[in-house]
Write a protein that holds these residues in place. Sequence first.
Motif, PDB file in Angstrom:
ATOM      1  N   THR A 100       0.939  -1.228  -0.066  1.00  0.00           N
ATOM      2  CA  THR A 100      -0.101  -0.046   0.118  1.00  0.00           C
ATOM      3  C   THR A 100       0.968   1.235   0.141  1.00  0.00           C
ATOM      4  O   THR A 100       0.163   2.218  -0.365  1.00  0.00           O
ATOM      5  CB  THR A 100      -0.870  -0.097   1.270  1.00  0.00           C
ATOM      6  N   ALA A 101       2.247   1.320   0.258  1.00  0.00           N
ATOM      7  CA  ALA A 101       3.041   2.247   0.224  1.00  0.00           C
ATOM      8  C   ALA A 101       3.298   2.565  -1.165  1.00  0.00           C
ATOM      9  O   ALA A 101       3.867   3.935  -1.618  1.00  0.00           O
ATOM     10  CB  ALA A 101       4.366   2.131   1.071  1.00  0.00           C
ATOM     11  N   ILE A 102       3.234   1.729  -2.065  1.00  0.00           N
ATOM     12  CA  ILE A 102       3.620   1.928  -3.556  1.00  0.00           C
ATOM     13  C   ILE A 102       2.931   3.215  -4.287  1.00  0.00           C
ATOM     14  O   ILE A 102       3.717   3.848  -4.838  1.00  0.00           O
ATOM     15  CB  ILE A 102       3.523   0.507  -4.320  1.00  0.00           C
ATOM     16  N   PRO A 103       1.590   3.370  -4.148  1.00  0.00           N
ATOM     17  CA  PRO A 103       1.217   4.404  -4.817  1.00  0.00           C
ATOM     18  C   PRO A 103       1.641   5.738  -4.491  1.00  0.00           C
ATOM     19  O   PRO A 103       1.723   6.524  -5.092  1.00  0.00           O
ATOM     20  CB  PRO A 103      -0.476   4.330  -4.660  1.00  0.00           C
ATOM     21  N   TYR A 104       1.977   5.975  -3.164  1.00  0.00           N
ATOM     22  CA  TYR A 104       2.259   7.172  -2.553  1.00  0.00           C
ATOM     23  C   TYR A 104       3.701   7.562  -2.926  1.00  0.00           C
ATOM     24  O   TYR A 104       3.995   8.802  -3.397  1.00  0.00           O
ATOM     25  CB  TYR A 104       1.798   7.061  -1.069  1.00  0.00           C
ATOM     26  N   VAL A 105       4.670   6.598  -2.701  1.00  0.00           N
ATOM     27  CA  VAL A 105       6.021   6.903  -3.034  1.00  0.00           C
ATOM     28  C   VAL A 105       6.031   7.139  -4.460  1.00  0.00           C
ATOM     29  O   VAL A 105       6.662   7.901  -5.001  1.00  0.00           O
ATOM     30  CB  VAL A 105       7.074   5.547  -2.562  1.00  0.00           C
ATOM     31  N   ARG A 106       5.164   6.335  -5.488  1.00  0.00           N
ATOM     32  CA  ARG A 106       5.348   6.456  -6.736  1.00  0.00           C
ATOM     33  C   ARG A 106       5.166   7.891  -7.111  1.00  0.00           C
ATOM     34  O   ARG A 106       5.415   8.524  -8.071  1.00  0.00           O
ATOM     35  CB  ARG A 106       4.645   5.195  -7.572  1.00  0.00           C
ATOM     36  N   ALA A 107       3.758   8.288  -6.505  1.00  0.00           N
ATOM     37  CA  ALA A 107       3.305   9.648  -7.121  1.00  0.00           C
ATOM     38  C   ALA A 107       4.358  10.714  -6.555  1.00  0.00           C
ATOM     39  O   ALA A 107       4.475  11.722  -7.316  1.00  0.00           O
ATOM     40  CB  ALA A 107       1.860   9.807  -6.063  1.00  0.00           C
ATOM     41  N   ASP A 108       4.998  10.439  -5.506  1.00  0.00           N
ATOM     42  CA  ASP A 108       6.097  11.598  -4.938  1.00  0.00           C
ATOM     43  C   ASP A 108       7.331  11.453  -5.808  1.00  0.00           C
ATOM     44  O   ASP A 108       8.346  12.410  -5.468  1.00  0.00           O
ATOM     45  CB  ASP A 108       6.288  11.618  -3.519  1.00  0.00           C
ATOM     46  N   THR A 109       7.608  10.353  -6.356  1.00  0.00           N
ATOM     47  CA  THR A 109       9.031  10.191  -6.896  1.00  0.00           C
ATOM     48  C   THR A 109       8.648  10.273  -8.532  1.00  0.00           C
ATOM     49  O   THR A 109       9.169  11.108  -9.159  1.00  0.00           O
ATOM     50  CB  THR A 109       9.626   9.005  -6.519  1.00  0.00           C
ATOM     51  N   VAL A 110       8.159   9.103  -9.081  1.00  0.00           N
ATOM     52  CA  VAL A 110       7.873   9.096 -10.350  1.00  0.00           C
ATOM     53  C   VAL A 110       7.263  10.205 -10.962  1.00  0.00           C
ATOM     54  O   VAL A 110       7.212  10.963 -11.837  1.00  0.00           O
ATOM     55  CB  VAL A 110       7.036   7.818 -10.826  1.00  0.00           C
ATOM     56  N   GLY A 111       6.003  10.603 -10.095  1.00  0.00           N
ATOM     57  CA  GLY A 111       5.167  11.734 -10.608  1.00  0.00           C
ATOM     58  C   GLY A 111       5.796  13.038 -10.820  1.00  0.00           C
ATOM     59  O   GLY A 111       5.491  13.972 -11.283  1.00  0.00           O
ATOM     60  N   ARG A 112       6.909  13.135  -9.915  1.00  0.00           N
ATOM     61  CA  ARG A 112       7.718  14.553 -10.053  1.00  0.00           C
ATOM     62  C   ARG A 112       8.729  14.285 -10.906  1.00  0.00           C
ATOM     63  O   ARG A 112       9.815  15.432 -11.095  1.00  0.00           O
ATOM     64  CB  ARG A 112       8.115  14.934  -8.681  1.00  0.00           C
ATOM     65  N   GLY A 113       8.740  13.233 -11.775  1.00  0.00           N
ATOM     66  CA  GLY A 113       9.897  13.139 -12.801  1.00  0.00           C
ATOM     67  C   GLY A 113      11.399  12.883 -12.080  1.00  0.00           C
ATOM     68  O   GLY A 113      12.372  12.740 -12.881  1.00  0.00           O
ATOM     69  N   LEU A 155      12.288   9.745 -11.214  1.00  0.00           N
ATOM     70  CA  LEU A 155      12.737   8.511 -11.846  1.00  0.00           C
ATOM     71  C   LEU A 155      11.433   8.080 -12.572  1.00  0.00           C
ATOM     72  O   LEU A 155      10.522   8.586 -12.676  1.00  0.00           O
ATOM     73  CB  LEU A 155      13.226   7.372 -10.872  1.00  0.00           C
ATOM     74  N   SER A 156      11.824   6.850 -13.416  1.00  0.00           N
ATOM     75  CA  SER A 156      10.881   6.337 -14.365  1.00  0.00           C
ATOM     76  C   SER A 156      10.074   5.105 -13.790  1.00  0.00           C
ATOM     77  O   SER A 156      10.641   4.554 -12.790  1.00  0.00           O
ATOM     78  CB  SER A 156      11.535   5.832 -15.674  1.00  0.00           C
ATOM     79  N   ASP A 157       8.925   4.890 -14.519  1.00  0.00           N
ATOM     80  CA  ASP A 157       8.021   3.782 -13.939  1.00  0.00           C
ATOM     81  C   ASP A 157       9.056   2.326 -13.934  1.00  0.00           C
ATOM     82  O   ASP A 157       9.015   1.641 -12.914  1.00  0.00           O
ATOM     83  CB  ASP A 157       6.874   3.602 -14.551  1.00  0.00           C
ATOM     84  N   ALA A 158       9.696   2.287 -14.827  1.00  0.00           N
ATOM     85  CA  ALA A 158      10.620   1.087 -15.203  1.00  0.00           C
ATOM     86  C   ALA A 158      11.539   1.155 -13.871  1.00  0.00           C
ATOM     87  O   ALA A 158      11.793  -0.070 -13.424  1.00  0.00           O
ATOM     88  CB  ALA A 158      11.391   1.075 -16.352  1.00  0.00           C
ATOM     89  N   THR A 159      12.264   2.166 -13.534  1.00  0.00           N
ATOM     90  CA  THR A 159      13.072   2.150 -12.615  1.00  0.00           C
ATOM     91  C   THR A 159      12.345   1.903 -11.297  1.00  0.00           C
ATOM     92  O   THR A 159      12.922   1.158 -10.367  1.00  0.00           O
ATOM     93  CB  THR A 159      14.106   3.443 -12.556  1.00  0.00           C
ATOM     94  N   PHE A 160      11.362   2.519 -11.063  1.00  0.00           N
ATOM     95  CA  PHE A 160      10.735   2.315  -9.987  1.00  0.00           C
ATOM     96  C   PHE A 160      10.260   0.642  -9.589  1.00  0.00           C
ATOM     97  O   PHE A 160      10.481   0.284  -8.566  1.00  0.00           O
ATOM     98  CB  PHE A 160       9.163   2.912  -9.819  1.00  0.00           C
ATOM     99  N   LEU A 161       9.830  -0.121 -10.741  1.00  0.00           N
ATOM    100  CA  LEU A 161       9.605  -1.429 -10.645  1.00  0.00           C
ATOM    101  C   LEU A 161      10.536  -2.231 -10.304  1.00  0.00           C
ATOM    102  O   LEU A 161      10.712  -3.220  -9.754  1.00  0.00           O
ATOM    103  CB  LEU A 161       8.708  -1.740 -11.915  1.00  0.00           C
TER     104      LEU A 161
END
Length: 397
Positions: free
Chosen positions: A243-256, A258-264
Amino acid sequence: MIEPVLSRSSSPPPISLPALFGQFLRFGCAAFGGPVAQIAMVRAALVDQQGWISKERFNRLLAVFQVLPGPEAHELCVHLGMIARGRLGGVLAGLGFMLPGLVLMMVAGWLYTSVVSGIAGIGGVLLGVQIVVLAIIARAVVRIGQHIIEDRLLAAIAVAGLAAALAGLPFWITLAAAGACYALWARPALVALVLAGAAALALLLRGAASADPIAVAQAPATVLALFVAGLKGGLLTFGGAYTAIPYVRADTVGRGWLSDATFLDGVAIAGVLPAPLVIFATFTGYVAGGPVGALAITAGMFLPAFAFSLLFFERLEAVVENPALHRLLAVVAAAVVGIIAATLFELAAATAPRVTQPPVGLVLFAVGLVAAWRLKGLWVPILLIALGAAAGALLPI
């Protein structure tokens, strides 16, 4: 009457602070397989073998931490350390449990940014791993939902959370609206007013974002911003680390940053390390802000896990026993299930354009999903990630 933290039918044997740290450091070095395996390991050693606390007390602690945000295995370690040697013992126990995973993830972040990214042909391997990680997340969404969604109302809230997230509604509006709708459920007119207000606020925020569309993307990855990103994830991890994934993704990938690929890739690495899965945040912090950024986001992510036991446990135990709060937390958790599902779709949509052979990618995803669904054991995440890497190396994806 609230049971004092140090009240118990069993008690820890006398233990020095260095020995206490060493005990939980050993737990951290063997913390493979996710929270279920980690909790079972701690229970076997400290409850069954050493008798630190009674089984009943342990079960009560576990029940409390399971309805609060944060990695419950880490929170249990902090609390057990506090039982043994007070608050300093809690700090040392928590640090010992998380330190092996933190160090390994820092090394992984350095290798990824300094070595892996420069290897020719590595893209196919990483893409195979990312597809398998999507399958693992899909299985996790179902598993979390099975524990949380117990009736039609919660199912409807989960679907609404999914739709709201896909529509771009900020997660905090979704969670606040879900809690308000629960509190006002007996008054349909007020529920409709809450929903209308949430929709209006979402449109207002979207209009403000469209007026300056690059403001968020250009926000720098400062130490403070990374700390807040981790803190947000640590405070909102209801129902498990995924459940932490969407929040961390929004504040990192969402701000440019890192990429979604790197996040995964970071989620994949976290799945095979001896650590709570939320250690993937350390990876994102390293990619976005180097070693200091990694430490900042990790501090934010784990701060609530320390704070709940060290500062607030006695009061929280009394509050959590309130049945009304149980229901409110269930409603919020149901909305989070929908948000995670939406994140899965968004990650899949970001991955799909890089798949040059969709049939191969779909077969790999299906095999990974079936394996994640049917197989059990500490070795399953490692097997699946190895499968994805091998497929990416040998097959055109």
